[in-house]
Write a protein that holds these residues in place. Structure first.
Motif, short mmCIF file in Angstrom:
data_model
loop_
_atom_site.label_atom_id
_atom_site.label_comp_id
_atom_site.label_asym_id
_atom_site.label_seq_id
_atom_site.Cartn_x
_atom_site.Cartn_y
_atom_site.Cartn_z
N LEU A 351 -25.66 1.04 -60.74
CA LEU A 351 -27.01 0.97 -61.50
C LEU A 351 -27.39 2.00 -61.95
N ARG A 352 -28.43 2.50 -60.56
CA ARG A 352 -28.92 3.15 -60.34
C ARG A 352 -28.89 4.58 -61.09
N ALA A 353 -27.80 4.82 -60.42
CA ALA A 353 -26.72 6.28 -60.58
C ALA A 353 -26.43 6.12 -61.92
N CYS A 354 -26.45 4.83 -62.49
CA CYS A 354 -25.66 5.11 -64.54
C CYS A 354 -27.01 5.07 -64.82
N CYS A 355 -28.31 5.01 -64.77
CA CYS A 355 -29.19 4.73 -65.81
C CYS A 355 -30.18 5.05 -64.73
N LYS A 356 -30.87 6.50 -64.56
CA LYS A 356 -31.91 6.64 -64.41
C LYS A 356 -33.12 5.94 -64.14
N GLY A 357 -33.65 5.95 -62.73
CA GLY A 357 -34.91 4.86 -62.84
C GLY A 357 -35.15 4.07 -63.46
N ILE A 358 -34.00 3.19 -63.47
CA ILE A 358 -34.12 2.15 -64.45
C ILE A 358 -34.89 0.70 -63.30
N LYS A 359 -35.34 -0.32 -63.89
CA LYS A 359 -36.10 -0.93 -63.47
C LYS A 359 -35.23 -2.20 -63.09
N ILE A 360 -35.18 -2.56 -61.47
CA ILE A 360 -34.48 -3.35 -61.31
C ILE A 360 -35.33 -5.00 -60.48
N GLY A 361 -34.51 -5.61 -61.50
CA GLY A 361 -35.53 -6.69 -60.59
C GLY A 361 -34.69 -7.91 -59.86
N LYS A 362 -34.87 -9.05 -59.34
CA LYS A 362 -34.26 -9.70 -58.37
C LYS A 362 -34.59 -11.14 -57.98
N ILE A 363 -33.90 -12.09 -58.18
CA ILE A 363 -33.74 -12.98 -58.28
C ILE A 363 -33.31 -14.11 -57.08
N LEU A 364 -33.44 -14.88 -56.20
CA LEU A 364 -32.82 -15.27 -54.81
C LEU A 364 -32.75 -17.05 -55.37
N ILE A 365 -31.08 -17.33 -55.30
CA ILE A 365 -31.25 -18.39 -55.23
C ILE A 365 -30.67 -19.05 -53.91
N HIS A 366 -32.21 -20.20 -54.12
CA HIS A 366 -31.18 -20.85 -52.14
C HIS A 366 -29.41 -21.76 -52.61
N ARG A 367 -29.21 -22.14 -51.79
CA ARG A 367 -27.31 -22.90 -52.03
C ARG A 367 -27.64 -24.21 -51.11
N GLU A 368 -27.41 -25.29 -51.93
CA GLU A 368 -26.65 -26.36 -51.03
C GLU A 368 -25.92 -27.33 -51.17
N GLY A 369 -24.34 -27.34 -50.24
CA GLY A 369 -24.12 -27.93 -50.87
C GLY A 369 -23.48 -27.09 -52.03
N ASP A 370 -23.09 -27.69 -52.92
CA ASP A 370 -22.76 -26.51 -53.77
C ASP A 370 -23.66 -26.83 -55.59
N ASN A 371 -24.11 -28.51 -55.85
CA ASN A 371 -25.23 -28.38 -56.20
C ASN A 371 -26.18 -28.54 -56.32
N GLY A 372 -27.04 -28.82 -54.93
CA GLY A 372 -28.27 -28.27 -54.53
C GLY A 372 -28.64 -27.05 -54.76
N GLN A 373 -29.03 -26.60 -55.98
CA GLN A 373 -28.89 -25.05 -56.26
C GLN A 373 -30.27 -24.95 -56.22
N GLN A 374 -31.60 -24.12 -54.80
CA GLN A 374 -32.82 -24.10 -55.77
C GLN A 374 -33.55 -22.21 -55.56
N LEU A 375 -34.00 -22.13 -57.29
CA LEU A 375 -34.87 -21.12 -57.19
C LEU A 375 -35.53 -21.02 -56.42
N ILE A 376 -35.72 -19.71 -55.38
CA ILE A 376 -36.57 -19.92 -53.95
C ILE A 376 -37.61 -18.01 -54.36
N TYR A 377 -37.00 -17.60 -55.53
CA TYR A 377 -37.63 -16.13 -55.49
C TYR A 377 -37.19 -15.26 -56.56
N GLU A 378 -38.39 -14.80 -57.30
CA GLU A 378 -37.98 -14.11 -58.68
C GLU A 378 -39.25 -13.31 -58.79
#
Ligand SMILES: Nc1ncnc2c1ncn2[C@@H]1O[C@H](COP(=O)(O)OP(=O)(O)O)[C@@H](O)[C@H]1O
Ligand SMILES: Nc1ccn([C@@H]2O[C@H](COP(=O)(O)O)[C@@H](O)[C@H]2O)c(=O)n1
Ligand SMILES: [Mg+2]
Length: 485
Positions: A351-378
């Motif tokens: 994405l950086r190679a295609c869009c010079k200087g693009i801002k990129i955010g991050k999301i971390l989702i913790h997975r517990e089993g199949d459905n126990g999803q938990q957002l732990i960082y953004e």
């Protein structure tokens, strides 16, 4: 091997590579898309193709077995909506003068067909409209035999005829091209039987027509179109192996095609030999980490470029060094990337190679089993609600992480139509979950897999993408990394 190969390509390669283009699609949201910078209505370059049927062209010499092959395909695809359109239906009607000297008329020349009428009928069918196709009568040489055949729009259109690959405009309609290759003597023998028994012609006339028109036209116009075929079937309807393989392939493609029809915002990038080759490498459990990263990067780049094609653009004029005006487009500038940690981070470089200087955010989702999803960082750009967002995660499996990530973006004020989810492989289950929850986001993927296994892993899939990309599936590497920290 019952299927013939062309050059160095294997038949399976050719079958696989023959059917990509129609998966790109078009969907106008009820709301008019607007450029967020100027408030002007905008267009996305990818938004110009309607979801269309899968068109298979079947060419070959007269009496080679084209109709027989088509009938066998239709029979095996009995649970699909399939129609057959025959080039014969588009023979020009003869003038009185031509009729009087019919034995001098060349029915095997490209000019014998009304190709414009064929194109216009195909155009209607491709856009979901029923058409009346003329009935051609070989005895009276008339193509307006009443009643015309009503052909309804279908999922698969088989377009069959001796010269169906001759006109490039007709070829362009086809997602797959098959050439039925049968020996000339077999074709002649069948023709004699057919024309004497079914058409009531005498054998002398049949042989005259053959040597004067049929054979020369085969050599001059039909045989040269064999090179356009993706698949060549020797011995026509006798070749059950070839027909089974073709039907299998059509079924796979229709599965993807059905998903794209249900969800017009799902875009599967055009499949080519290169793309199939890259997938083959990254899916192979034996591929080294180095090669995995190299080919995954190439594929990611393609998906990113395709995704960027869905961004709105505005018209822009520039002056070239020759002093001329070039009317082009200006890129959308209000955009950012958001990667789902950790696999999604592998897509950031592309994405950086295609869009010079693009801002990129991050999301971390913790997975517990199949459905126990938990957002732990953004960590997201503050003004994300004013940007188009390219959400990055290489695998769409159950769809649970994607739903979490998209919900977060929407809770931050990002309009649903401004989100483009980019991934390499999607499982149908994930597509259903995401597209049903967020019908106005776009998903761009490079392949749709068969499904999920009992562990909710995509199959055939490519294993744990993050582990393979970052080399953490190798115990030794893990130990080295931990001890060096
Ligand atoms: N494998 C085959 N064995 C025997 N006869 C065949 C075979 N395939 C086709 N035919 C016969 O040959 C004739 C021409 O076949 P058809 O499928 O109509 O060819 P095309 O559409 O290419 O002109 C038909 O009479 C058909 O029944
Ligand atoms: N009035 C006509 C029209 C066409 N032909 C021959 O039919 C052949 C094409 O049909 P296939 O089913 O064999 O593809 C072609 O070779 C024409 O010569 C005809 O004989 N009379
Ligand atoms: Mg035929």
């Amino acid at each position: 091997m019952h299927l013939q190969t062309m050059g160095s390509k294997s038949v399976v390669d050719m079958i696989e590579a023959s059917s990509g283009v129609h998966f790109s699609g078009f969907h106008m949201d009820n709301l008019e898309a607007r450029n967020t910078e100027t408030g002007q209505p905008t267009t996305s370059a990818a938004d110009n193709v309607l979801k269309q049927p899968f068109v298979i062209g079947v060419a070959g010499g007269a009496a080679s077995g084209k109709t027989t092959v088509c009938d066998m395909i239709i029979q095996q695809l009995h649970d699909q909506r399939v129609v057959l359109v025959n080039q014969d239906s588009f023979y020009h009607n003869l003038t009185e003068e031509e009729l009087a000297r019919v034995h001098e008329y060349n029915f095997d020349h490209p000019d014998a067909f009304d190709t414009d009428q064929l194109l216009s009928s195909m155009e209607k069918l491709r856009h979901g409209k029923a058409v009346d196709i003329p009935n051609y009568d070989f005895k009276s040489y008339k193509n307006n035999v009443f009643p015309a055949r009503r052909v309804n729009p279908s999922d698969v259109i088989l377009l069959e005829g001796i010269l169906i690959f001759h006109d490039p405009r007709v070829r362009e309609l086809m997602n797959m091209k098959i050439f039925v290759d049968t020996d000339a003597d077999v074709r002649l023998a069948r023709r004699i039987r057919r024309d004497t028994v079914e058409k009531g012609r005498d054998i002398g006339t049949v042989l005259d027509q053959y040597s004067k028109f049929v054979k020369p036209a085969f050599d001059d116009f039909i045989l040269p179109t064999k090179k356009f075929a993706d698949i060549i079937i020797p011995r026509g309807g006798d070749n059950h192996v070839a027909i089974d393989l073709i039907v299998q392939h059509i079924r796979t493609k229709l599965g993807q095609h059905d998903l794209c029809k249900i969800y017009p915002n799902l875009y599967v990038i055009h499949s080519t030999f290169q793309i199939r080759g890259m997938h083959t490498l990254i899916r192979d459990a034996q591929t080294t980490k180095h090669d995995f990263v190299f080919y995954a990067d190439r594929l990611i780049r393609l998906v990113v470029e395709h995704g960027l094609g869905h961004l709105p653009f505005t018209e822009k004029q520039v002056i070239t060094p020759t002093g001329s005006v070039y009317t082009g487009v200006d890129f959308c500038k209000r955009l950012c990337g958001v990667s789902v940690i950790r696999s999604g981070e592998s897509m950031e470089n592309a994405l950086r190679a295609c869009c010079k200087g693009i801002k990129i955010g991050k999301i971390l989702i913790h997975r517990e089993g199949d459905n126990g999803q938990q957002l732990i960082y953004e960590k997201l750009p503050q003004d994300i609600s004013e940007r188009h967002v390219l959400l990055l995660d290489p695998i769409l499996g159950t769809g649970n992480s994607a739903v979490q990530a998209i919900s977060l973006l929407i809770s931050k004020g990002v309009p649903e139509p401004n989100i483009i989810f980019l991934n390499l492989i999607s499982a149908p289950q994930g597509v259903h979950v995401v597209c049903k929850s967020f019908p106005r986001i776009k998903i761009v993927t490079s392949e749709i897999d068969i499904g999920l296994n009992e562990d909710f892993r995509v199959v055939p899939g490519m294993g744990e993408f993050g582990d393979r990309y970052f080399g953490t599936d190798d115990d030794e590497v893990m130990v080295t990394q931990i001890s060096s920290n």
